[in-house]
Enzyme design. Structure first.
Site, mmCIF file in Angstrom:
data_model
loop_
_atom_site.group_PDB
_atom_site.id
_atom_site.type_symbol
_atom_site.label_atom_id
_atom_site.label_comp_id
_atom_site.label_asym_id
_atom_site.label_seq_id
_atom_site.Cartn_x
_atom_site.Cartn_y
_atom_site.Cartn_z
ATOM 1 N N SER A 140 -74.544 -25.724 45.360
ATOM 2 C CA SER A 140 -73.821 -24.952 46.375
ATOM 3 C C SER A 140 -74.260 -25.473 47.737
ATOM 4 O O SER A 140 -75.447 -25.408 48.072
ATOM 5 C CB SER A 140 -74.181 -23.468 46.214
ATOM 6 O OG SER A 140 -73.677 -22.712 47.289
ATOM 7 N N LYS A 166 -69.922 -27.102 45.031
ATOM 8 C CA LYS A 166 -69.342 -25.900 45.655
ATOM 9 C C LYS A 166 -69.603 -25.979 47.145
ATOM 10 O O LYS A 166 -70.737 -26.206 47.562
ATOM 11 C CB LYS A 166 -69.985 -24.657 45.043
ATOM 12 C CG LYS A 166 -69.863 -23.372 45.849
ATOM 13 C CD LYS A 166 -70.300 -22.165 45.021
ATOM 14 C CE LYS A 166 -70.993 -21.112 45.857
ATOM 15 N NZ LYS A 166 -71.438 -19.949 45.055
ATOM 16 N N LYS A 168 -69.334 -24.051 50.811
ATOM 17 C CA LYS A 168 -69.145 -22.807 51.540
ATOM 18 C C LYS A 168 -68.081 -23.055 52.612
ATOM 19 O O LYS A 168 -68.059 -24.129 53.242
ATOM 20 C CB LYS A 168 -70.455 -22.390 52.214
ATOM 21 C CG LYS A 168 -71.541 -22.028 51.220
ATOM 22 C CD LYS A 168 -71.216 -20.717 50.536
ATOM 23 C CE LYS A 168 -72.383 -20.205 49.714
ATOM 24 N NZ LYS A 168 -72.104 -18.912 49.095
ATOM 25 N N ASP A 193 -66.405 -21.429 48.298
ATOM 26 C CA ASP A 193 -66.903 -20.048 48.324
ATOM 27 C C ASP A 193 -66.793 -19.519 49.751
ATOM 28 O O ASP A 193 -67.445 -20.037 50.656
ATOM 29 C CB ASP A 193 -68.362 -19.999 47.840
ATOM 30 C CG ASP A 193 -68.901 -18.570 47.729
ATOM 31 O OD1 ASP A 193 -68.156 -17.614 48.034
ATOM 32 O OD2 ASP A 193 -70.077 -18.420 47.336
ATOM 33 N N GLU A 218 -63.973 -18.930 45.335
ATOM 34 C CA GLU A 218 -64.853 -17.786 45.120
ATOM 35 C C GLU A 218 -64.759 -16.795 46.273
ATOM 36 O O GLU A 218 -64.839 -17.171 47.438
ATOM 37 C CB GLU A 218 -66.292 -18.317 44.976
ATOM 38 C CG GLU A 218 -67.319 -17.278 44.597
ATOM 39 C CD GLU A 218 -68.709 -17.910 44.389
ATOM 40 O OE1 GLU A 218 -68.793 -19.142 44.172
ATOM 41 O OE2 GLU A 218 -69.697 -17.167 44.456
ATOM 42 N N ASP A 243 -67.284 -12.709 43.165
ATOM 43 C CA ASP A 243 -68.753 -12.630 43.294
ATOM 44 C C ASP A 243 -69.066 -11.233 43.846
ATOM 45 O O ASP A 243 -69.217 -10.268 43.072
ATOM 46 C CB ASP A 243 -69.244 -13.763 44.223
ATOM 47 C CG ASP A 243 -70.738 -13.748 44.512
ATOM 48 O OD1 ASP A 243 -71.432 -12.812 44.089
ATOM 49 O OD2 ASP A 243 -71.237 -14.675 45.194
ATOM 50 N N LYS A 267 -74.458 -12.670 38.841
ATOM 51 C CA LYS A 267 -75.818 -12.751 39.383
ATOM 52 C C LYS A 267 -76.535 -11.497 38.929
ATOM 53 O O LYS A 267 -76.093 -10.396 39.249
ATOM 54 C CB LYS A 267 -75.791 -12.765 40.915
ATOM 55 C CG LYS A 267 -75.117 -13.960 41.536
ATOM 56 C CD LYS A 267 -75.085 -13.837 43.046
ATOM 57 C CE LYS A 267 -74.401 -15.046 43.662
ATOM 58 N NZ LYS A 267 -74.210 -14.890 45.107
ATOM 59 N N GLY A 295 -76.291 -18.018 42.114
ATOM 60 C CA GLY A 295 -77.656 -18.166 42.611
ATOM 61 C C GLY A 295 -77.832 -17.428 43.915
ATOM 62 O O GLY A 295 -76.860 -17.148 44.622
HETATM 63 O O1 OSB Z 1 -72.281 -16.408 47.532
HETATM 64 O O2 OSB Z 1 -73.086 -17.494 45.923
HETATM 65 C C1 OSB Z 1 -73.232 -16.977 47.025
HETATM 66 C C2 OSB Z 1 -76.738 -17.747 48.394
HETATM 67 C C3 OSB Z 1 -77.025 -16.571 49.042
HETATM 68 C C4 OSB Z 1 -76.083 -15.579 49.059
HETATM 69 C C5 OSB Z 1 -74.846 -15.750 48.428
HETATM 70 C C6 OSB Z 1 -74.566 -16.930 47.757
HETATM 71 C C7 OSB Z 1 -75.516 -17.957 47.769
HETATM 72 C C8 OSB Z 1 -75.300 -19.264 47.147
HETATM 73 C C9 OSB Z 1 -76.549 -20.034 46.779
HETATM 74 O O3 OSB Z 1 -74.215 -19.776 47.015
HETATM 75 C C10 OSB Z 1 -76.497 -20.649 45.445
HETATM 76 C C11 OSB Z 1 -77.857 -21.185 45.049
HETATM 77 O O4 OSB Z 1 -78.801 -20.393 44.837
HETATM 78 O O5 OSB Z 1 -77.969 -22.415 44.960
HETATM 79 MG MG MG Z 2 -70.636 -16.485 46.204
#
Ligand code: OSB
Ligand code: MG
Length: 378
Positions: A140, A166, A168, A193, A218, A243, A267, A295
């Site tokens: 990510s 992925k 952001k 995401d 996402e 999520d 999660k 994560g």
């Molecule tokens: O939206 O998935 C998410 C990290 C903190 C809060 C929200 C998210 C995330 C990540 C990190 O996408 C994923 C990782 O731990 O590598």
């Molecule tokens: Mg997410």
């Protein structure tokens, strides 16, 4: 099983790379470690609440309060055998799922050690198939200052062997970024995401993304919405992955019932623990809906638990569980999780319990605050 002592440790760890999402930039990772002592066994859990109430309403501060003032007093000294009984003790507590999940994780480590099996094997008890030995993972990538820097970062992760990317996104850093990525990497399994940064008024933007052959988008819309997600999904060929807006097994069922998404990111922290995570996994499995393990920038303690969870049968999509070196110069466990570059997997710990060794010196170095809770002596 009777937990007679619990220790909470509030950590702040420097991330190797700042992590930017639509809700802000993170350079440090705060978390709470839960250490539970029962009959000579020591179990570890990680509470993934962030320092600010941006991803969810919980924070390390609210989680500390719930653990110290509600959850720990309820659980200390109680007799129970399996996790379902522990879950029942605090079922009356509304919300505060990350706080609950941190405590529950330590209890899972205890029961797996008691039974002499790995956490993965313990979690897989209800299934005919054994847990997977290696789980598929991706990476990510936070919002980078420029498109060029994003492409360079993707190239680095592909080079390292990651088989799913992925990105952001946030308003203004979305379609162009995704299109440029698809042009630069025509074949790469790619997803986005949004962390709830958009509204239904942006439906056109997402429709244009249908041409980019994305695995999924996402959480485009509000954190507490499923209705508008169902309206958006009806206009898209690309699957929506939920999520933030799935916090309970019931909500997962409602979301699937109205086609608010076609994939769920599970999660354990967001949904109240590994117990509830497995329930959502089972519900989705029954409906043929794939899930993957999300994560929260975990330490090695939360990462080990996520790997165990992701070893269950319906975790058929790559998880956001990257190698230790993607997050930490120095982790709080001695083991470093590494990527099996040949197939973009990470090997699931197979020793009894969580299967990691806590590095107490590293814990001490990152500790902001620490408190011990014991049963009141009679
Ligand atoms: O939206 O998935 C998410 C990290 C903190 C809060 C929200 C998210 C995330 C990540 C990190 O996408 C994923 C990782 O731990 O590598
Ligand atoms: Mg997410």
């Amino acid at each position: 099983m009777k937990i007679d002592r619990i220790e909470l440790t509030h950590l702040s760890m420097p991330l190797k790379h700042p992590f930017e999402t639509s809700f802000g930039l993170q350079t440090e990772r705060e978390c709470i470690l839960v250490t539970a002592y029962a009959g000579g066994l020591v179990g570890w859990g990680e509470c993934v609440a962030l320092s600010r109430p941006a991803y969810s309403y919980e924070t390390t501060g609210t989680a500390w309060h719930l653990l110290a003032d509600t959850l720990i007093p309820v659980v200390l000294g109680q007799g129970w055998q399996e996790i379902g009984e522990l879950v029942a003790l605090t079922a009356w507590v509304r919300g505060h799922r990350m706080a609950k999940a941190g405590l529950q994780a330590a209890a899972w480590d205890l029961v797996a050690q008691r039974d002499g099996v790995s956490l993965a094997t313990k979690l897989a008890e209800p299934y005919a198939e054994p847990p997977r030995e290696r789980v598929a993972v991706g990476v990510s990538i936070g919002i980078q200052p420029t498109v060029e820097e994003t492409l360079a970062r993707i190239a680095g992760f592909l080079e390292a062997g990651y088989g799913r990317i992925k990105l952001k996104i946030k308003p203004g850093r979305d379609l162009e970024l995704a299109s440029a990525t698809r042009r630069a990497f025509p074949e790469v399994p790619l997803m986005l995401d949004a962390n709830s940064a958009y509204t239904l008024d942006d439906a056109d933007l997402f429709r244009q993304m249908d041409d980019l052959d994305l695995l999924m988008i996402e959480q485009p819309l509000a954190h507490d919405d499923i209705y508008e997600h169902s309206r958006l999904q009806a206009q898209l060929a690309t699957p929506i992955c939920l999520d933030e807006s799935v916090e309970t097994p019931a909500q997962a069922g409602w979301a699937l019932a109205i086609d608010a998404g076609r994939v769920i990111n599970i999660k354990p922290g967001r949904v109240g623990g590994l117990w509830e995570a497995r329930q959502i996994h089972d519900l989705c499995r029954g409906q043929g809906v794939p899930v993957w393990c999300g994560g929260m920038l975990e330490t090695g303690i939360g990462r080990a638990a996520n790997l165990a969870l992701a070893s269950l049968p319906n975790f058929t999509l790559p998880g956001d569980i990257s190698a230790t070196e993607r997050y930490w110069e120095r982790d709080v466990v001695e083991e470093r999780f590494t990527l099996n570059a040949a197939d973009s997997t990470i090997t699931v710990p197979d020793r009894p319990g969580l299967g990691v060794t806590v590095d107490h010196k590293a814990v001490a170095r990152y500790t902001l605050k620490n408190q011990v809770f014991e049963m009141a002596s009679q």
